[in-house]
Design a protein around this motif. Sequence first.
Motif, PDB file in Angstrom:
ATOM      1  N   ILE A 207       0.879  -1.165   0.000  1.00  0.00           N
ATOM      2  CA  ILE A 207       0.000   0.000   0.000  1.00  0.00           C
ATOM      3  C   ILE A 207       0.915   1.213   0.000  1.00  0.00           C
ATOM      4  CG2 ILE A 207      -1.767   1.262   1.263  1.00  0.00           C
ATOM      5  CD1 ILE A 207      -2.421  -1.521   2.586  1.00  0.00           C
TER       6      ILE A 207
ATOM      7  N   GLN B 188      -7.576   6.062   0.388  1.00  0.00           N
ATOM      8  CA  GLN B 188      -6.551   5.307   1.113  1.00  0.00           C
ATOM      9  C   GLN B 188      -7.111   3.984   1.607  1.00  0.00           C
ATOM     10  OE1 GLN B 188      -3.360   4.801   1.473  1.00  0.00           O
ATOM     11  NE2 GLN B 188      -2.750   6.492   2.783  1.00  0.00           N
TER      12      GLN B 188
ATOM     13  N   GLU C 282      -7.255   1.508  -1.140  1.00  0.00           N
ATOM     14  CA  GLU C 282      -5.930   0.915  -1.339  1.00  0.00           C
ATOM     15  C   GLU C 282      -5.729  -0.273  -0.392  1.00  0.00           C
ATOM     16  OE1 GLU C 282      -3.305   1.542  -3.289  1.00  0.00           O
ATOM     17  OE2 GLU C 282      -3.178   3.671  -3.779  1.00  0.00           O
ATOM     18  N   ILE C 283      -6.091  -0.059   0.859  1.00  0.00           N
ATOM     19  CA  ILE C 283      -5.930  -1.107   1.871  1.00  0.00           C
ATOM     20  C   ILE C 283      -6.811  -2.306   1.540  1.00  0.00           C
ATOM     21  CG2 ILE C 283      -6.303  -1.642   4.323  1.00  0.00           C
ATOM     22  CD1 ILE C 283      -5.615   1.397   4.824  1.00  0.00           C
TER      23      ILE C 283
ATOM     24  N   ALA D 161      -5.281  -4.472  -1.208  1.00  0.00           N
ATOM     25  CA  ALA D 161      -4.212  -5.356  -0.743  1.00  0.00           C
ATOM     26  C   ALA D 161      -4.782  -6.582  -0.047  1.00  0.00           C
ATOM     27  CB  ALA D 161      -3.283  -4.594   0.205  1.00  0.00           C
TER      28      ALA D 161
ATOM     29  N   MET E 259       2.666  -1.633   4.392  1.00  0.00           N
ATOM     30  CA  MET E 259       1.818  -0.447   4.518  1.00  0.00           C
ATOM     31  C   MET E 259       2.715   0.769   4.736  1.00  0.00           C
ATOM     32  SD  MET E 259      -1.330  -1.836   6.891  1.00  0.00           S
ATOM     33  CE  MET E 259      -2.314  -3.257   6.408  1.00  0.00           C
TER      34      MET E 259
ATOM     35  N   PRO F 117      -0.002   4.295   6.017  1.00  0.00           N
ATOM     36  CA  PRO F 117      -1.392   4.031   5.623  1.00  0.00           C
ATOM     37  C   PRO F 117      -2.418   4.925   6.288  1.00  0.00           C
ATOM     38  CG  PRO F 117      -0.670   2.387   7.199  1.00  0.00           C
ATOM     39  CD  PRO F 117       0.546   3.221   6.862  1.00  0.00           C
TER      40      PRO F 117
END
Length: 471
Positions: A49, A112, A115-116, A119, A129, A132
């Motif tokens: 990330i 954001q 994005e997490i 993953a 990360m 993050p």
Amino acid sequence: MGENGAGKTTLMKILAGVYRPEKGTIYLNGQKVQINSRKRAQELGIAMIFQELSVLPNLDIAGNLFLAREKKKGILLDNKQMEDEARSILEYLGLKLNPKTIVENLSVGERQLVEIARAITSNAKIIVMDEPTSALTQDEQEKLFGVIDKLKKQGTAIIYVSHRMDEIFRIADRITILRDGKKVNTVLTRDVNKKEIISMMIGEKEVVDELSKRKQHSKKFGEPLLEVEKLTGKKINNVSFKVRSGEILGLAGLLGSGRTEILRAICGLDNNISGNIKVDGKKYNIKSLQDALRLGIILVPEDRRNEGIIPGMSVMANLSLTALANIFPNGIIKFKTEHHIASKNIQELNIQPCDPYKLVGKLSGGNQQKVVIGRCLNHNPKILLLDEPTQGIDIGAKAELHALFRTLAEKGMAIIIVSSELPELVSIADNVLVLYEGQVRAFLSGADIEEKKILYYATGGFESESGARGL
């Protein structure tokens, strides 16, 4: 952990296949491996990330989560399956988002979290990360920490890069400290304290944590430079406040509370608003950034990568953009003047590396932010708007910027700072306006500026009648 430029992100990008190492060896499950591409890293179960968001704004959330791993029904995309799975992972993260939402319509913090989520959907065995929580509110951070706890219990290894000490001591089992591209030490979290970590990061035996200092609230301010009256727009409702010469006003609130929207309205980026904006007691109709600049108002934006810097240009070129009248008066660039301006900024802001010809896109996130701030200051503003100005910046650089902001205020500048880090607001703000769902919930001053109080009002708590004295 490590200061900006210590090599943290570079090291992680090697692991994720973005960069290739010049030498050295990587072992995975005891076996030597070569990682020469992002695809190879993903095949090995490694997901990263990134600090600078890599989601595609023109796709919806589901499309981003399954990018390059699309579900198919025959030769066609199985959009329903992807939407259903995306909805499940969003619920797992505690997010109330529609998988069909186009990402460009999300806030930076929500992007954001996407994005997490991406993953996590890749079923990676190792998740890196990089900062993050830089755009997340405290509530969202806790949700992320809960997800990390779940992943750990499932056997996933987490490599977590952050400048926020509280986060590290909340979630990390071990801490590796880098300085100047080299490993300093690896320690068990339970065996060290914050000052020891900072000492290893910056190489000093005695470190004063600038963020833990509680300043004195006995400053005298000048006349109001900026007055906002009943500002109302898409995410803000009837917001009023004033900022005086020499004052640092903090804007606090959860993600979506309207903090950024207020700054964008003041500097003319959002025109679909009502209400009055006064500068030096006179009402103005600010419809563009140019209008704001002429009035001495300038914004340091939250999204430095897309709105703050021009990555393909040099540090010098980025710094001099607001000083073009001085370096480009007759159609001919005064290179000596441009170089002098850039060198002065680099020295005063401690921009690393101190090379004015370095591409700004090659700098660490913290040094990129310094370039953005330096460029804004070159315009000599009297009203400075700061949207998450220390996001992704190490503790040493953060202390430097805080000292700079205080100095600017002492010289008579009016400053508004939006920050998701409550300790930062407690440390630097003379007064704090707390927002909840686009409305002013509380005005805190002096000894009343406490993390618990800010969080109480930011989550919907009510203030007594006496608390409205600053409005």
